[in-house]
Design a protein around this motif. Structure first.
Motif, short mmCIF file in Angstrom:
data_model
loop_
_atom_site.label_atom_id
_atom_site.label_comp_id
_atom_site.label_asym_id
_atom_site.label_seq_id
_atom_site.Cartn_x
_atom_site.Cartn_y
_atom_site.Cartn_z
N LYS A 1 0.84 -1.20 0.00
CA LYS A 1 0.00 0.00 0.00
C LYS A 1 0.87 1.24 0.00
O LYS A 1 1.95 1.26 0.61
N LEU A 2 0.39 2.23 -0.68
CA LEU A 2 1.04 3.53 -0.62
C LEU A 2 0.23 4.39 0.35
O LEU A 2 -0.98 4.21 0.48
N GLU B 1 -10.92 4.97 4.26
CA GLU B 1 -10.60 5.95 3.22
C GLU B 1 -10.79 5.33 1.85
O GLU B 1 -10.60 4.12 1.67
N GLU C 1 -10.02 4.51 -1.99
CA GLU C 1 -8.78 4.32 -2.76
C GLU C 1 -9.10 3.64 -4.09
O GLU C 1 -10.24 3.26 -4.36
N GLU D 1 -9.70 1.40 2.16
CA GLU D 1 -8.70 0.97 3.13
C GLU D 1 -9.19 1.27 4.54
O GLU D 1 -9.79 2.32 4.78
N ILE E 1 -7.67 2.01 8.10
CA ILE E 1 -6.42 2.30 8.80
C ILE E 1 -6.72 2.38 10.29
O ILE E 1 -7.82 2.76 10.69
N GLY F 1 -3.43 4.63 -2.39
CA GLY F 1 -3.47 5.73 -1.42
C GLY F 1 -4.82 6.44 -1.49
O GLY F 1 -5.50 6.42 -2.52
N ALA F 2 -5.18 7.08 -0.40
CA ALA F 2 -6.51 7.67 -0.29
C ALA F 2 -6.66 8.90 -1.19
O ALA F 2 -5.73 9.67 -1.38
#
Ligand code: OOG
Ligand code: MG
Length: 237
Positions: free
Chosen positions: A55-56, A100, A102, A120, A122, A207-208
């Motif tokens: 994941k970024l 979030e 993505e 995602e 988190i 990424g979000a």
């Protein structure tokens, strides 16, 4: 010489993860945060988990602003983090989970084979979700869970698709895939550069596209990406 009496940071973070308790941060000196991250993930692999991708993080200005940290980071995804589309996010083992919106890429031959809308989850192991860049890297970039929607061929346009994060039917955040490094394919290239290799069938979370939103008991969360469809989860009650 004190090494034998000190508990490694990876073990502290792993304990925080498995017991759902927060660890006080406060600007610890972490000389090699990616080495701590690797040690932390190795503890998960030792429990039988397998790596399913990378994941970024902090690829969007909205996220950098929200977290007060301003550099692209990356971490590992394991099979234990996967939630099926429409499935349940078990809040039992979570501390202060956020979701979030993505996009996910599927890897084949080191390149993008397919794209999907993704969520995602988190859940920082750091107290109050507050950390330095080194601390969040050591904590495997807050990775806790993810949902991937239906895979589809990469469309001509992935760099300006509207994105919505919907909580219990209400739009909570709105953005565009342009927020992800200008083009989420840049995030894929960055993942390849940072991870060194990307294996076939791995998932890359780009990424979000917006800030993350706290998710509570019984809530339903859905991401809608223009032209790509949706993915969702339901938090346990
Ligand atoms: C760090 C992880 C950021 C993203 O998509 O930007 C991230 C955090 O916000 O806790 O996953
Ligand atoms: Mg993320």
């Amino acid at each position: 010489m004190l090494g034998h009496v000190m508990t490694s940071l990876a073990v502290l973070l792993d304990n925080a993860l498995t017991t759902a308790t927060e660890l006080p941060g406060g600007g610890r000196d972490i000389p090699d945060p990616y080495a701590v991250q690797r040690e932390l993930v190795d503890l998960r692999l030792a429990r039988g988990e397998t790596v399913v991708g990378v994941k970024l993080g902090l690829t969007s200005k909205a996220k950098m602003r929200q977290m007060g940290v301003d550099s692209v980071i990356w971490g590992w995804l394991t099979d234990a983090m996967a939630i099926e589309d429409g499935g349940v996010l078990d809040l039992g083992p979570r501390i202060h989970p956020k979701v979030e919106p993505e996009v996910a890429f599927l890897v084949r031959g080191g390149a993008i084979a397919a794209v999907a809308p993704a969520l995602e989850v988190i859940d920082s192991r750091w107290l109050d979700f507050k950390f330095t860049l080194d601390e969040v890297i050591a904590d495997n970039t807050s990775a806790a869970g993810f949902v991937v929607g239906a895979w589809q061929p990469l469309p001509g346009n992935v760099d300006s698709l509207g994105v919505q994060l919907i909580l219990d039917g209400e739009v909570a955040e709105t953005g565009s895939t342009a927020a992800i490094l200008g083009d989420p394919r840049e995030a894929f290239a960055e993942a390849l550069r940072l991870a060194g290799t990307l294996e076939d069938d791995w998932i890359v979370l780009a990424g979000a596209a917006t800030a993350a939103v706290r998710v509570g008991p019984g809530q339903t969360v859905r991401v809608e990406v223009e032209g790509l469809g949706n993915a969702s989860l339901k938090a346990s009650s």
